[in-house]
Scaffold this motif. Sequence first.
Motif, PDB file in Angstrom:
ATOM      1  N   ALA A  70       0.827  -1.201   0.000  1.00  0.00           N
ATOM      2  CA  ALA A  70       0.000   0.000   0.000  1.00  0.00           C
ATOM      3  C   ALA A  70       0.864   1.254   0.000  1.00  0.00           C
ATOM      4  CB  ALA A  70      -0.931  -0.001   1.216  1.00  0.00           C
ATOM      5  N   ALA A  71       1.981   1.205   0.735  1.00  0.00           N
ATOM      6  CA  ALA A  71       2.881   2.360   0.797  1.00  0.00           C
ATOM      7  C   ALA A  71       3.514   2.629  -0.566  1.00  0.00           C
ATOM      8  CB  ALA A  71       3.964   2.128   1.849  1.00  0.00           C
ATOM      9  N   ALA A  72       3.939   1.552  -1.253  1.00  0.00           N
ATOM     10  CA  ALA A  72       4.561   1.713  -2.567  1.00  0.00           C
ATOM     11  C   ALA A  72       3.565   2.275  -3.580  1.00  0.00           C
ATOM     12  CB  ALA A  72       5.103   0.372  -3.052  1.00  0.00           C
ATOM     13  N   ILE A  73       2.335   1.796  -3.528  1.00  0.00           N
ATOM     14  CA  ILE A  73       1.297   2.290  -4.430  1.00  0.00           C
ATOM     15  C   ILE A  73       0.969   3.743  -4.125  1.00  0.00           C
ATOM     16  CG2 ILE A  73      -1.121   2.000  -5.137  1.00  0.00           C
ATOM     17  CD1 ILE A  73       0.835  -0.148  -6.155  1.00  0.00           C
ATOM     18  N   ARG A  74       0.872   4.072  -2.853  1.00  0.00           N
ATOM     19  CA  ARG A  74       0.538   5.434  -2.442  1.00  0.00           C
ATOM     20  C   ARG A  74       1.584   6.442  -2.909  1.00  0.00           C
ATOM     21  NH1 ARG A  74       0.975   4.915   2.925  1.00  0.00           N
ATOM     22  NH2 ARG A  74       3.108   5.701   2.810  1.00  0.00           N
ATOM     23  N   ASP A  75       2.853   6.020  -2.953  1.00  0.00           N
ATOM     24  CA  ASP A  75       3.937   6.944  -3.285  1.00  0.00           C
ATOM     25  C   ASP A  75       4.148   7.123  -4.785  1.00  0.00           C
ATOM     26  OD1 ASP A  75       4.408   7.350  -0.616  1.00  0.00           O
ATOM     27  OD2 ASP A  75       6.022   5.876  -0.457  1.00  0.00           O
ATOM     28  N   LEU A  76       3.409   6.391  -5.626  1.00  0.00           N
ATOM     29  CA  LEU A  76       3.529   6.571  -7.077  1.00  0.00           C
ATOM     30  C   LEU A  76       3.011   7.952  -7.477  1.00  0.00           C
ATOM     31  CD1 LEU A  76       2.292   3.139  -8.520  1.00  0.00           C
ATOM     32  CD2 LEU A  76       4.645   3.951  -8.346  1.00  0.00           C
ATOM     33  N   SER A  84      -7.804  -1.818   1.622  1.00  0.00           N
ATOM     34  CA  SER A  84      -8.564  -0.563   1.679  1.00  0.00           C
ATOM     35  C   SER A  84      -7.679   0.633   1.343  1.00  0.00           C
ATOM     36  CB  SER A  84      -9.180  -0.388   3.066  1.00  0.00           C
ATOM     37  OG  SER A  84     -10.117  -1.410   3.320  1.00  0.00           O
ATOM     38  N   ALA A  85      -6.417   0.601   1.801  1.00  0.00           N
ATOM     39  CA  ALA A  85      -5.500   1.701   1.514  1.00  0.00           C
ATOM     40  C   ALA A  85      -5.203   1.779   0.014  1.00  0.00           C
ATOM     41  CB  ALA A  85      -4.208   1.524   2.296  1.00  0.00           C
ATOM     42  N   ILE A  86      -5.015   0.629  -0.633  1.00  0.00           N
ATOM     43  CA  ILE A  86      -4.771   0.605  -2.070  1.00  0.00           C
ATOM     44  C   ILE A  86      -6.012   1.072  -2.831  1.00  0.00           C
ATOM     45  CG2 ILE A  86      -4.301  -0.893  -4.060  1.00  0.00           C
ATOM     46  CD1 ILE A  86      -2.529  -2.574  -2.191  1.00  0.00           C
ATOM     47  N   GLU A  87      -7.180   0.642  -2.382  1.00  0.00           N
ATOM     48  CA  GLU A  87      -8.436   1.095  -2.998  1.00  0.00           C
ATOM     49  C   GLU A  87      -8.537   2.620  -2.961  1.00  0.00           C
ATOM     50  OE1 GLU A  87     -11.856  -0.622  -3.892  1.00  0.00           O
ATOM     51  OE2 GLU A  87     -10.184  -1.700  -4.785  1.00  0.00           O
TER      52      GLU A  87
END
Length: 211
Positions: A22-28, A81-84
Amino acid sequence: MSFKGSSMTRSSNPFAGPEPSAAAIRDLNIEVRVPIRLDSSSMSYYTWKTYFNLIFCRYYLTEHIDGSVDSEYMRGDPEWSAIEATIIRWFYQTVSKDILHTVVAQDDDACDVWAKINVLFTSNKLQRLVFLQQEFFGCHQDNSTIDEYCMRIKMLADELRGISAKVYDDLMLITLAAGLNEDFINAASNLTLLPQPTFQRVIVYLKLEER
């Protein structure tokens, strides 16, 4: 992980790929990876969708938008949920205000938002086909550069293909040649002499003529 209509779990699915962080996706930086803004008046839907499909494949996010996972069941998973939330934010960041206000809803998951945006451009296929064909066959260079003119034809062709219309290279070349301005009359007549002409090769040739 529960899949709709199946007892299969993610760990037993050989095609699922590694679970993204989720952290890696959020930082894109989504505005770098999708460097266009989708709006209803531009020829950007096909390109916008293609950029996102590449991201979904690259980061194994397809199950978030293809309806294969029961999102209600997964809402208890903080990572999911964070990735969503991140994917939904991506959609909102890359569409116009008009589209955003049309699709935004409090309880939607990423699959819902993706479907709503896509249906805006695919539900009225016949009307959109007529509009795009008029634009495509009526395309003229006028005062545009060769790059600008060819890009316009390519974008229109991509949008037509996005609604399942068949647009081959030959048709693109005929349309391109027919719309060239008077400075390229001789170049247009020479296009038939090019060995195995393709849209890309003709662009290179015309850019040399332009110089």
